[in-house]
Design a protein around this motif. Sequence first.
Motif, PDB file in Angstrom:
ATOM      1  N   LEU A 106       0.988  -0.869  -0.657  1.00 30.31           N
ATOM      2  CA  LEU A 106       0.357  -0.161   0.208  1.00 30.31           C
ATOM      3  C   LEU A 106       0.934   1.352   0.204  1.00 30.31           C
ATOM      4  O   LEU A 106       1.702   1.321   0.488  1.00 30.31           O
ATOM      5  CB  LEU A 106      -1.166  -0.031   1.267  1.00 30.31           C
ATOM      6  CG  LEU A 106      -2.266  -0.885   0.792  1.00 30.31           C
ATOM      7  CD1 LEU A 106      -2.032  -2.032   1.279  1.00 30.31           C
ATOM      8  CD2 LEU A 106      -3.099  -0.666   2.342  1.00 30.31           C
ATOM      9  N   ARG A 151      -8.581  -5.559   8.457  1.00 31.60           N
ATOM     10  CA  ARG A 151      -8.558  -5.039   6.875  1.00 31.60           C
ATOM     11  C   ARG A 151      -7.923  -5.079   6.111  1.00 31.60           C
ATOM     12  O   ARG A 151      -7.718  -5.945   4.549  1.00 31.60           O
ATOM     13  CB  ARG A 151      -9.663  -3.659   6.900  1.00 31.60           C
ATOM     14  CG  ARG A 151     -10.230  -3.569   7.699  1.00 31.60           C
ATOM     15  CD  ARG A 151     -10.171  -1.510   8.262  1.00 31.60           C
ATOM     16  NE  ARG A 151     -11.617  -1.152   8.525  1.00 31.60           N
ATOM     17  CZ  ARG A 151     -12.864  -1.285   7.602  1.00 31.60           C
ATOM     18  NH1 ARG A 151     -12.852  -1.279   6.567  1.00 31.60           N
ATOM     19  NH2 ARG A 151     -14.400  -0.426   8.120  1.00 31.60           N
ATOM     20  N   LEU A 152      -6.556  -5.291   6.443  1.00 34.54           N
ATOM     21  CA  LEU A 152      -4.915  -5.846   5.598  1.00 34.54           C
ATOM     22  C   LEU A 152      -5.574  -7.340   4.763  1.00 34.54           C
ATOM     23  O   LEU A 152      -5.738  -7.507   3.945  1.00 34.54           O
ATOM     24  CB  LEU A 152      -4.399  -5.590   6.218  1.00 34.54           C
ATOM     25  CG  LEU A 152      -3.861  -4.235   6.472  1.00 34.54           C
ATOM     26  CD1 LEU A 152      -2.517  -4.017   7.395  1.00 34.54           C
ATOM     27  CD2 LEU A 152      -3.555  -3.487   4.980  1.00 34.54           C
ATOM     28  N   MET A 181      -7.140  -3.349  11.963  1.00 32.60           N
ATOM     29  CA  MET A 181      -6.563  -2.879  10.811  1.00 32.60           C
ATOM     30  C   MET A 181      -5.939  -4.369  10.161  1.00 32.60           C
ATOM     31  O   MET A 181      -5.655  -3.405   8.638  1.00 32.60           O
ATOM     32  CB  MET A 181      -5.514  -1.733  11.122  1.00 32.60           C
ATOM     33  CG  MET A 181      -4.851  -1.132  10.280  1.00 32.60           C
ATOM     34  SD  MET A 181      -3.296   0.104  11.235  1.00 32.60           S
ATOM     35  CE  MET A 181      -1.852  -1.418  12.018  1.00 32.60           C
ATOM     36  N   ARG A 199      -8.660  -7.550   2.168  1.00 30.19           N
ATOM     37  CA  ARG A 199      -7.696  -7.114   0.968  1.00 30.19           C
ATOM     38  C   ARG A 199      -8.237  -8.501  -0.329  1.00 30.19           C
ATOM     39  O   ARG A 199      -7.535  -9.422   0.159  1.00 30.19           O
ATOM     40  CB  ARG A 199      -6.672  -6.335   0.776  1.00 30.19           C
ATOM     41  CG  ARG A 199      -7.057  -5.449   1.709  1.00 30.19           C
ATOM     42  CD  ARG A 199      -6.011  -4.583   1.140  1.00 30.19           C
ATOM     43  NE  ARG A 199      -5.332  -4.162   0.204  1.00 30.19           N
ATOM     44  CZ  ARG A 199      -5.231  -3.939  -0.854  1.00 30.19           C
ATOM     45  NH1 ARG A 199      -5.408  -2.205  -0.010  1.00 30.19           N
ATOM     46  NH2 ARG A 199      -4.173  -3.120  -1.752  1.00 30.19           N
ATOM     47  N   THR A 248     -12.460  -5.201  -0.300  1.00 29.80           N
ATOM     48  CA  THR A 248     -12.526  -6.100   0.874  1.00 29.80           C
ATOM     49  C   THR A 248     -13.707  -6.870   0.997  1.00 29.80           C
ATOM     50  O   THR A 248     -14.728  -6.908   0.533  1.00 29.80           O
ATOM     51  CB  THR A 248     -12.512  -4.553   1.852  1.00 29.80           C
ATOM     52  OG1 THR A 248     -12.266  -3.671   1.378  1.00 29.80           O
ATOM     53  CG2 THR A 248     -12.853  -5.335   3.478  1.00 29.80           C
ATOM     54  N   GLN A 264      -3.490   5.741   0.799  1.00 29.95           N
ATOM     55  CA  GLN A 264      -4.313   4.052   1.326  1.00 29.95           C
ATOM     56  C   GLN A 264      -4.528   3.978   2.431  1.00 29.95           C
ATOM     57  O   GLN A 264      -4.932   3.051   3.376  1.00 29.95           O
ATOM     58  CB  GLN A 264      -4.279   3.186   0.202  1.00 29.95           C
ATOM     59  CG  GLN A 264      -3.988   3.504  -1.279  1.00 29.95           C
ATOM     60  CD  GLN A 264      -3.624   2.503  -1.935  1.00 29.95           C
ATOM     61  OE1 GLN A 264      -2.198   1.918  -2.268  1.00 29.95           O
ATOM     62  NE2 GLN A 264      -4.314   1.700  -2.877  1.00 29.95           N
ATOM     63  N   ASN A 285      -6.139   5.924   5.154  1.00 30.63           N
ATOM     64  CA  ASN A 285      -7.416   5.733   5.369  1.00 30.63           C
ATOM     65  C   ASN A 285      -7.553   4.680   5.944  1.00 30.63           C
ATOM     66  O   ASN A 285      -8.295   4.414   6.064  1.00 30.63           O
ATOM     67  CB  ASN A 285      -7.903   5.513   3.607  1.00 30.63           C
ATOM     68  CG  ASN A 285      -7.390   7.399   3.006  1.00 30.63           C
ATOM     69  OD1 ASN A 285      -7.430   8.039   3.852  1.00 30.63           O
ATOM     70  ND2 ASN A 285      -7.415   6.649   1.556  1.00 30.63           N
ATOM     71  N   LEU A 286      -6.959   4.202   5.706  1.00 34.35           N
ATOM     72  CA  LEU A 286      -7.129   2.164   6.291  1.00 34.35           C
ATOM     73  C   LEU A 286      -7.444   2.513   8.179  1.00 34.35           C
ATOM     74  O   LEU A 286      -8.385   1.763   8.457  1.00 34.35           O
ATOM     75  CB  LEU A 286      -6.439   0.467   5.418  1.00 34.35           C
ATOM     76  CG  LEU A 286      -6.854  -0.270   5.773  1.00 34.35           C
ATOM     77  CD1 LEU A 286      -6.878  -1.410   4.498  1.00 34.35           C
ATOM     78  CD2 LEU A 286      -6.159  -1.167   7.384  1.00 34.35           C
ATOM     79  N   SER A 297      -8.193  -3.870  -3.554  1.00 32.91           N
ATOM     80  CA  SER A 297      -8.358  -3.053  -2.670  1.00 32.91           C
ATOM     81  C   SER A 297      -9.793  -3.371  -2.019  1.00 32.91           C
ATOM     82  O   SER A 297      -9.934  -3.053  -0.915  1.00 32.91           O
ATOM     83  CB  SER A 297      -7.891  -2.056  -2.477  1.00 32.91           C
ATOM     84  OG  SER A 297      -8.938  -0.960  -3.791  1.00 32.91           O
ATOM     85  N   LYS A 317     -10.203   4.080   9.280  1.00 35.49           N
ATOM     86  CA  LYS A 317     -11.450   3.347   8.916  1.00 35.49           C
ATOM     87  C   LYS A 317     -11.600   2.740   9.956  1.00 35.49           C
ATOM     88  O   LYS A 317     -12.781   1.976  10.771  1.00 35.49           O
ATOM     89  CB  LYS A 317     -11.325   2.008   7.866  1.00 35.49           C
ATOM     90  CG  LYS A 317     -12.022   3.548   7.198  1.00 35.49           C
ATOM     91  CD  LYS A 317     -12.250   2.373   5.412  1.00 35.49           C
ATOM     92  CE  LYS A 317     -12.238   3.505   4.198  1.00 35.49           C
ATOM     93  NZ  LYS A 317     -12.467   2.840   2.266  1.00 35.49           N
ATOM     94  N   ALA A 318     -10.161   1.773  10.409  1.00 25.95           N
ATOM     95  CA  ALA A 318     -10.282   0.999  11.501  1.00 25.95           C
ATOM     96  C   ALA A 318     -10.222   1.341  13.103  1.00 25.95           C
ATOM     97  O   ALA A 318     -10.788   0.912  13.819  1.00 25.95           O
ATOM     98  CB  ALA A 318      -8.907  -0.057  11.732  1.00 25.95           C
TER      99      ALA A 318
END
Length: 202
Positions: free
Chosen positions: A64, A90-91, A87, A94, A133, A68, A71-72, A131, A75-76
């Motif tokens: 990333l 979410r990674l 976090m 992807r 999710t 990017q 931003n992730l 990306s 959100k986390a």
Amino acid sequence: MARYRGPRARVARRYNEPIFGLSVSKVLQRKNYGPGQHGRGRKRRSQFALQLFEKQKAKYTYGLLERQFYNLFEKAAKSKGVTGEVMFQRLEARLDNTVYRLGIASTRREARQITSHRHIVVNGKSVNIPSYTLKPGDIVAVAEKAKKMHLICTNVTNNPSNKYSWLEWDASLMVGKFVAFPQRTEIPEKINERSIVELYSK
């Protein structure tokens, strides 16, 4: 699609990890003396430098760029649960990372290329967004037209089945399932997420 295009071997040596899927044998060899003409040791890192080190390591590992990744993190931070663990969940969720984890691709970079070329379908629909999710229960499969590709067949043949507890994989059908968001202890990456949270929280 923006991505890192710089020297990969140098980055792998810096973090002493096989980032980008580079061979461990030669690239990560460590000599018993410091760098430079006179073998001077490395300076002691400050707390900020250690936090930045972990953040950069995570960015390079998952492929990333800064915006990017931030931003992730945002959100986390707004989600329920421990920010660092969310976090990483979410990674891992992807699509490109899941394609890599399932063994369809040998590296995350290769997984992004396979995905962007529409060789992957999610729940029966073609998805070309690396990306994207995934949610628990989503089915990730190789598209019919790509099941005979030499690259994908080779990767699938060399892939140990059911390597990760949060994924299911049927090599004969080339179909996988994102079962659940993984716990942090299940994710093999050696990254200190607490340092990343502290860095962004300043």
